[in-house]
Design an enzyme around this catalytic site. Structure first.
Site, mmCIF file in Angstrom:
data_model
loop_
_atom_site.group_PDB
_atom_site.id
_atom_site.type_symbol
_atom_site.label_atom_id
_atom_site.label_comp_id
_atom_site.label_asym_id
_atom_site.label_seq_id
_atom_site.Cartn_x
_atom_site.Cartn_y
_atom_site.Cartn_z
ATOM 1 N N LYS A 163 -36.437 -97.345 -13.846
ATOM 2 C CA LYS A 163 -36.784 -96.381 -12.796
ATOM 3 C C LYS A 163 -37.894 -95.432 -13.252
ATOM 4 O O LYS A 163 -38.834 -95.184 -12.524
ATOM 5 C CB LYS A 163 -35.585 -95.493 -12.411
ATOM 6 C CG LYS A 163 -34.389 -96.198 -11.878
ATOM 7 C CD LYS A 163 -33.343 -95.208 -11.379
ATOM 8 C CE LYS A 163 -32.749 -94.307 -12.458
ATOM 9 N NZ LYS A 163 -31.923 -94.979 -13.449
ATOM 10 N N ARG B 127 -27.476 -88.891 -7.599
ATOM 11 C CA ARG B 127 -26.642 -89.741 -8.439
ATOM 12 C C ARG B 127 -25.208 -89.779 -7.933
ATOM 13 O O ARG B 127 -24.376 -90.466 -8.534
ATOM 14 C CB ARG B 127 -26.658 -89.185 -9.853
ATOM 15 C CG ARG B 127 -27.416 -90.077 -10.842
ATOM 16 C CD ARG B 127 -27.218 -89.451 -12.169
ATOM 17 N NE ARG B 127 -27.566 -90.230 -13.292
ATOM 18 C CZ ARG B 127 -28.721 -90.172 -13.933
ATOM 19 N NH1 ARG B 127 -29.689 -89.432 -13.482
ATOM 20 N NH2 ARG B 127 -28.894 -90.873 -15.038
ATOM 21 N N ARG C 79 -22.070 -94.256 -19.619
ATOM 22 C CA ARG C 79 -23.047 -94.013 -18.551
ATOM 23 C C ARG C 79 -23.005 -95.135 -17.518
ATOM 24 O O ARG C 79 -23.143 -94.891 -16.325
ATOM 25 C CB ARG C 79 -24.456 -93.876 -19.146
ATOM 26 C CG ARG C 79 -24.625 -92.527 -19.859
ATOM 27 C CD ARG C 79 -25.842 -92.521 -20.758
ATOM 28 N NE ARG C 79 -27.084 -92.623 -20.044
ATOM 29 C CZ ARG C 79 -28.203 -93.120 -20.565
ATOM 30 N NH1 ARG C 79 -28.213 -93.569 -21.809
ATOM 31 N NH2 ARG C 79 -29.291 -93.167 -19.857
ATOM 32 N N ARG D 195 -32.982 -92.011 -27.884
ATOM 33 C CA ARG D 195 -32.280 -90.948 -27.143
ATOM 34 C C ARG D 195 -30.836 -90.905 -27.589
ATOM 35 O O ARG D 195 -30.191 -91.945 -27.697
ATOM 36 C CB ARG D 195 -32.343 -91.261 -25.633
ATOM 37 C CG ARG D 195 -33.294 -90.394 -24.884
ATOM 38 C CD ARG D 195 -33.444 -90.853 -23.466
ATOM 39 N NE ARG D 195 -32.241 -90.685 -22.667
ATOM 40 C CZ ARG D 195 -32.217 -90.842 -21.339
ATOM 41 N NH1 ARG D 195 -33.323 -91.179 -20.704
ATOM 42 N NH2 ARG D 195 -31.111 -90.682 -20.660
ATOM 43 N N ARG E 33 -34.675 -98.639 -26.739
ATOM 44 C CA ARG E 33 -35.555 -97.671 -26.058
ATOM 45 C C ARG E 33 -35.862 -96.481 -26.964
ATOM 46 O O ARG E 33 -34.984 -95.935 -27.616
ATOM 47 C CB ARG E 33 -34.873 -97.189 -24.774
ATOM 48 C CG ARG E 33 -35.603 -96.065 -24.083
ATOM 49 C CD ARG E 33 -35.230 -95.944 -22.641
ATOM 50 N NE ARG E 33 -34.010 -95.174 -22.433
ATOM 51 C CZ ARG E 33 -33.560 -94.842 -21.221
ATOM 52 N NH1 ARG E 33 -34.202 -95.261 -20.141
ATOM 53 N NH2 ARG E 33 -32.456 -94.145 -21.098
HETATM 54 P P1 AMP Z 1 -31.471 -89.845 -17.093
HETATM 55 O O1 AMP Z 1 -32.622 -89.475 -17.933
HETATM 56 O O2 AMP Z 1 -31.818 -89.927 -15.619
HETATM 57 O O3 AMP Z 1 -30.765 -91.093 -17.573
HETATM 58 O O4 AMP Z 1 -30.401 -88.645 -17.196
HETATM 59 C C1 AMP Z 1 -29.812 -88.290 -18.431
HETATM 60 C C2 AMP Z 1 -28.545 -87.501 -18.192
HETATM 61 O O5 AMP Z 1 -28.865 -86.294 -17.486
HETATM 62 C C3 AMP Z 1 -27.499 -88.183 -17.329
HETATM 63 O O6 AMP Z 1 -26.679 -89.068 -18.075
HETATM 64 C C4 AMP Z 1 -26.726 -86.974 -16.804
HETATM 65 O O7 AMP Z 1 -25.876 -86.429 -17.795
HETATM 66 C C5 AMP Z 1 -27.826 -85.956 -16.567
HETATM 67 N N1 AMP Z 1 -28.372 -86.073 -15.186
HETATM 68 C C6 AMP Z 1 -29.647 -86.393 -14.822
HETATM 69 N N2 AMP Z 1 -29.794 -86.400 -13.493
HETATM 70 C C7 AMP Z 1 -28.578 -86.082 -12.980
HETATM 71 C C8 AMP Z 1 -28.066 -85.943 -11.654
HETATM 72 N N3 AMP Z 1 -28.836 -86.152 -10.570
HETATM 73 N N4 AMP Z 1 -26.754 -85.611 -11.507
HETATM 74 C C9 AMP Z 1 -25.964 -85.398 -12.575
HETATM 75 N N5 AMP Z 1 -26.365 -85.524 -13.847
HETATM 76 C C10 AMP Z 1 -27.667 -85.871 -14.065
#
Ligand code: AMP
Length: 226
Positions: free
Chosen positions: A15, A90, A169, A158, A129
């Site tokens: 994404k 989400r 996740r 990460r 990654r």
């Molecule tokens: P990402 O980089 O999009 O994979 O996000 C990393 C982490 O940030 C996720 O595993 C959540 O803990 C938090 N996070 C990011 N976006 C959201 C969202 N829209 N709602 C809730 N938690 C989020």
């Protein structure tokens, strides 16, 4: 017509990479809630530091916090002509809140694209990654370079890409985020893209799907005007 695009898909579906590309191509900001939280952590912002514990466990940050962050971000001038959202919504509650925001803005329909990748491939991708510890850019997995090509910062794994956290996740994704696909599926501006291809092929399919969604949206608004 503004491009109001949401990218759905499991963590590691691509994404972020694709959102970056589409945003650049269409001249709208890419808004990644994960990047915003990680930036906030780097800057030591209290809200982001509270979120960090959840992120490290692979859990979601609460809906009200995330909706507040996105509401503020979408109100900035660079987002008036559209945006590409990566990582938001989400949950169905976030999706409903975004629909509310969109009708307040009155700026055209949401387009929703789900990038689909099998789980084995996701786990394999996340294991390798690397992101930049300074600017947050994702490194090309095929690139052996130890530093970021954008800013020269150090590339790191990460902490939430650790296999145990990845499993959590993915579980959270299945339980809380996948229901959003059903929430959006019946809309004419919803489309899916096969994410298990080269990034260039995914980008081509994505542009074609965006064009289909834009035609569907134009048809819907012509219909609405009668
Ligand atoms: P990402 O980089 O999009 O994979 O996000 C990393 C982490 O940030 C996720 O595993 C959540 O803990 C938090 N996070 C990011 N976006 C959201 C969202 N829209 N709602 C809730 N938690 C989020």
């Amino acid at each position: 017509m503004p491009l109001n695009l949401i990218m759905l898909g499991a963590p590691g579906a691509g994404k972020g990479t694709q959102a970056e590309r589409v945003a650049r191509q269409h001249g709208v900001p890419k808004i990644s809630t994960g990047d915003m939280l990680r930036d906030g952590i780097r800057q030591g912002l209290p809200l982001a530091l509270v979120a960090k514990a959840k992120m490290d466990r692979g859990e979601l940050v609460d809906d009200d916090t995330m909706i507040g962050i996105v509401r503020e971000r979408l109100s900035r001038p660079d987002a008036v002509n559209g945006f590409v959202l990566d990582g938001f919504p989400r949950t169905v509650a976030q999706g409903r809140a975004l629909d509310g925001l969109m009708s307040e803005r009155g700026s055209g329909p949401l387009m929703v694209i789900d990038i689909v990748v099998p789980e084995d491939e996701i786990v394999r991708r996340l294991a390798v990654r690397r992101i930049c510890s300074k600017c947050g850019t994702n490194a090309d997995p095929a690139d052996a370079e130890p530093t970021c090509r954008t800013c020269g910062g150090t590339l790191v794994h990460r902490s939430d890409d650790d296999e145990r956290v990845v499993r959590e996740r993915l579980r959270v994704y299945e339980g809380q985020t996948k229901p959003l696909v059903d929430y959006y599926r019946s809309r004419p501006t919803f489309g899916t893209v096969n994410g298990a291809q080269s990034p260039d092929r995914v980008a081509e399919e994505l542009e074609a799907t965006i064009a289909d969604a834009a035609r569907a949206a134009a048809g819907a608004s012509l219909g609405a005007r009668g």
